[in-house]
Design an enzyme around this catalytic site. Structure first.
Site, mmCIF file in Angstrom:
data_model
loop_
_atom_site.group_PDB
_atom_site.id
_atom_site.type_symbol
_atom_site.label_atom_id
_atom_site.label_comp_id
_atom_site.label_asym_id
_atom_site.label_seq_id
_atom_site.Cartn_x
_atom_site.Cartn_y
_atom_site.Cartn_z
ATOM 1 N N THR A 56 0.840 -1.204 0.000
ATOM 2 C CA THR A 56 0.000 0.000 0.000
ATOM 3 C C THR A 56 0.873 1.252 0.000
ATOM 4 O O THR A 56 0.476 2.287 -0.519
ATOM 5 C CB THR A 56 -0.909 0.033 1.236
ATOM 6 O OG1 THR A 56 -0.087 -0.161 2.386
ATOM 7 C CG2 THR A 56 -1.968 -1.038 1.182
ATOM 8 N N ASP A 71 3.191 -4.195 13.644
ATOM 9 C CA ASP A 71 2.822 -4.966 12.446
ATOM 10 C C ASP A 71 3.791 -6.122 12.217
ATOM 11 O O ASP A 71 4.258 -6.351 11.101
ATOM 12 C CB ASP A 71 2.757 -4.056 11.219
ATOM 13 C CG ASP A 71 1.992 -4.703 10.054
ATOM 14 O OD1 ASP A 71 1.206 -5.654 10.310
ATOM 15 O OD2 ASP A 71 2.173 -4.272 8.896
#
Length: 441
Positions: free
Chosen positions: A108, A222
Site C-alpha cells: 500500500t 505490524d
C-alpha cells in the site's frame, strides 16, 4: 544463488538448519514521478531530524549534470499512475547514483526496487513511497524511527537504512538488500513447517529485536512473517519424510524434499506503522491474523500487542499455516477461545463501543452471532494449542507450549515481556547460542 545440496548437514542434525537472515525491506512498489531536479536526502550517519521541511543534500544531484548524462542521466519524466505509484523502466536511473534492476515487491505504501548502488558498488533495496501526502508523511516518520534504530541497534536484528532522498515527489528509502521473507519461504515450501530447532533460532532473534525496540519505547505494531526477512536467500533441500510417506503426493512435485535456509539469520523490516509508547493507542493496528484481542475489543494497546503477534508467528512457523485464518472479528475471537480457552469476562465486559456487539451477558456471542454455518465449522476445526504443537513438533514440545501460553495470554498485563520470553527454558539450550547459530557443527 539457489543451492540444492543434500549433504551439507550431518544426518544427526538433519532438522537443524537455522539460518538468520533479515528480510528485505518491504513489499513495495515505487511510484516514479519526478521533477527534473531531485532533492537529495542524507546518509544515515547524519542524525538531523528527517521531519525538517528541507532535506539537506549530502551527495551531488549529478543527474542534472550534462557530463553524467550518458551513463547516469535522468530517465524521462512520467506521470505517476492513478494511485500515486512511481512509473519506471528496468535499467533506468533513480538519481545518478542508483540503477534500477528489478521490482522486488509492492504494498500500500509503494514499491520496493532492487537497485545497483554505483557509489558503494553493491545491490540495495529501495522503498519508493507513493507520491501522496499521507504516505509521504508516514515515510518521514519511518525514516526517523529507522535512524533511531540504526543509532542504537546493538542486536543487529532490524533492517539497516543506508540513505534516503526525495525524487520527483517520491520519498525513497535505501536499505541493505536481504533475502526472502519467512512468509515467502514458507509459501515456496508449499507451507511446510520449519523444524523446531530452526523455530527456536528465528524466535530468539525476533524477540531480541522486539526487546530492543521496546527498550527504546517503540512498538512495531505490524509483526508478521512478511515483515521478517532472511538475511540470505541460500537454502538446501533435505528429505521430507512426512511428505514422502504420503501416497497422495507424487515425487515429481518435489514433495519428498523440503527447503531449509542455509543460515537462520533474520532481520525485521517495515517500521512504517511503528509508534512511540506515548502516542494515541486507540486505533486498530496489526495485520488481521496477528492482531491481539485487546486491539479487536477496543481496550487500548501497548507493547504486549507485539508479543501476541510473536506468539502467532511462532505457531505459524511450526505448523506452516497462519493460526487464525479469518477476516471477521467475532469469528477471530471465537477462534482464540477454541485454541486458547475462554476470554476473561473482565475483558469482554469492557469491550469498546465498536466491539460490544460481539458480547452478550459478558461472554462472546458465539455461536449465536456467527455469520454462517461455515464460520462455525471453521472454528470447530481448530485444535487446542497443545494439540496443534504436538502434531507438528517432534521434541521440545512441552517447553514450546509453555512459552506460547505465556506469549498468548489474553490479559496484556500478564503476557510475557520480550526479555522474559528470552529467558524461557525453550531458548535455554546451551548449544544454540544466538551468535553461533549460523555455524554448522
Amino acid at each position: 544463488m539457489e543451492m540444492e545440496c543434500l549433504t551439507e548437514f550431518p544426518h544427526n542434525h538433519m532438522d537443524r538448519h537455522p539460518r538468520k537472515r533479515p528480510r528485505m525491506a518491504w513489499d513495495v512498489q515505487p511510484p516514479l514521478k519526478a521533477q527534473l531536479g531531485l532533492s537529495c536526502g542524507q546518509e544515515v550517519g547524519d542524525v538531523t531530524s528527517f521531519l525538517s521541511s528541507s532535506a539537506p543534500s549530502d551527495h551531488t544531484c549529478s543527474s542534472v549534470n550534462v557530463k553524467g548524462l550518458a551513463r547516469n542521466g535522468s530517465p524521462p519524466w512520467r506521470e505517476d499512475d492513478k494511485d500515486g505509484h512511481f512509473m519506471f523502466a528496468v535499467g533506468e536511473n533513480l538519481t545518478s547514483r542508483y540503477k534500477i534492476y528489478s521490482k522486488m515487491g509492492e504494498g500500500t505504501f509503494g514499491q520496493v526496487l532492487e537497485c545497483w548502488d554505483r557509489e558503494r558498488k553493491e545491490m540495495v533495496a529501495i522503498k519508493v513511497i507513493r507520491g501522496i501526502k499521507k504516505y509521504r508523511e508516514a515515510a518521514m516518520i519511518e525514516i526517523d524511527v529507522l535512524q533511531e534504530l540504526a543509532t542504537n541497534d546493538k542486536s543487529g536484528r532490524c533492517v539497516q537504512i543506508r540513505n534516503w532522498f526525495d525524487y520527483r515527489n517520491h520519498i525513497c528509502i535505501v536499505f541493505e538488500k536481504l533475502g526472502p521473507s519467512l512468509y515467502d519461504f514458507l509459501r515456496k515450501n508449499n507451507y511446510r513447517s520449519f523444524p523446531v530447532d530452526l523455530v527456536r533460532e528465528l524466535g530468539r532473534q525476533l524477540l531480541e529485536c522486539v526487546a530492543f525496540m521496546h527498550e527504546l519505547r517503540l512498538i512495531h505494531t505490524d509483526l508478521k512473517p512478511e515483515n521478517i526477512l532472511l538475511v540470505s536467500p541460500e537454502y538446501v533441500k533435505v528429505p521430507d519424510y512426512k511428505a514422502s510417506s504420503s501416497s497422495s503426493r507424487s515425487p515429481k512435485d518435489g514433495a519428498c524434499f523440503k527447503r531449509l535456509p542455509k543460515s537462520s539469520a533474520i532481520k525485521v523490516i517495515d517500521f512504517g506503522s511503528t509508534t512511540y509508547e506515548h502516542q494515541d493507542h486507540s486505533y486498530i493496528v496489526s495485520t488481521r491474523h496477528y492482531r491481539a484481542p485487546e486491539v479487536i475489543l477496543g481496550l487500548g494497546w501497548s507493547y504486549p500487542c507485539d508479543i501476541w503477534s510473536v506468539g502467532c508467528i511462532l505457531v505459524e512457523l511450526c505448523s506452516g499455516e497462519a493460526l487464525f485464518q479469518t477476516h471477521e472479528n467475532l469469528e477471530h475471537l471465537a477462534m482464540m477461545e477454541r485454541v486458547l480457552g475462554p476470554i476473561p469476562q473482565h475483558m469482554t465486559k469492557r469491550a469498546g463501543r465498536h466491539a460490544d456487539k460481539y458480547v452478550r451477558r459478558g461472554r462472546l456471542d458465539w455461536p449465536e452471532g456467527a455469520a454462517s454455518r461455515e464460520s462455525i465449522r471453521a472454528v470447530q476445526r481448530l485444535p487446542r494449542l497443545q494439540n496443534l504443537v504436538m502434531e507438528h513438533v517432534d521434541h521440545s514440545a512441552g517447553d514450546l507450549i509453555d512459552l506460547l501460553q505465556g506469549l498468548l495470554r489474553y490479559e496484556p498485563s500478564e503476557r510475557m515481556t520480550a526479555r522474559e520470553a528470552l529467558r524461557h527454558p525453550f531458548f535455554a539450550r546451551p548449544d544454540h547460542h544466538p551468535h553461533h547459530s549460523h555455524h554448522r557443527r
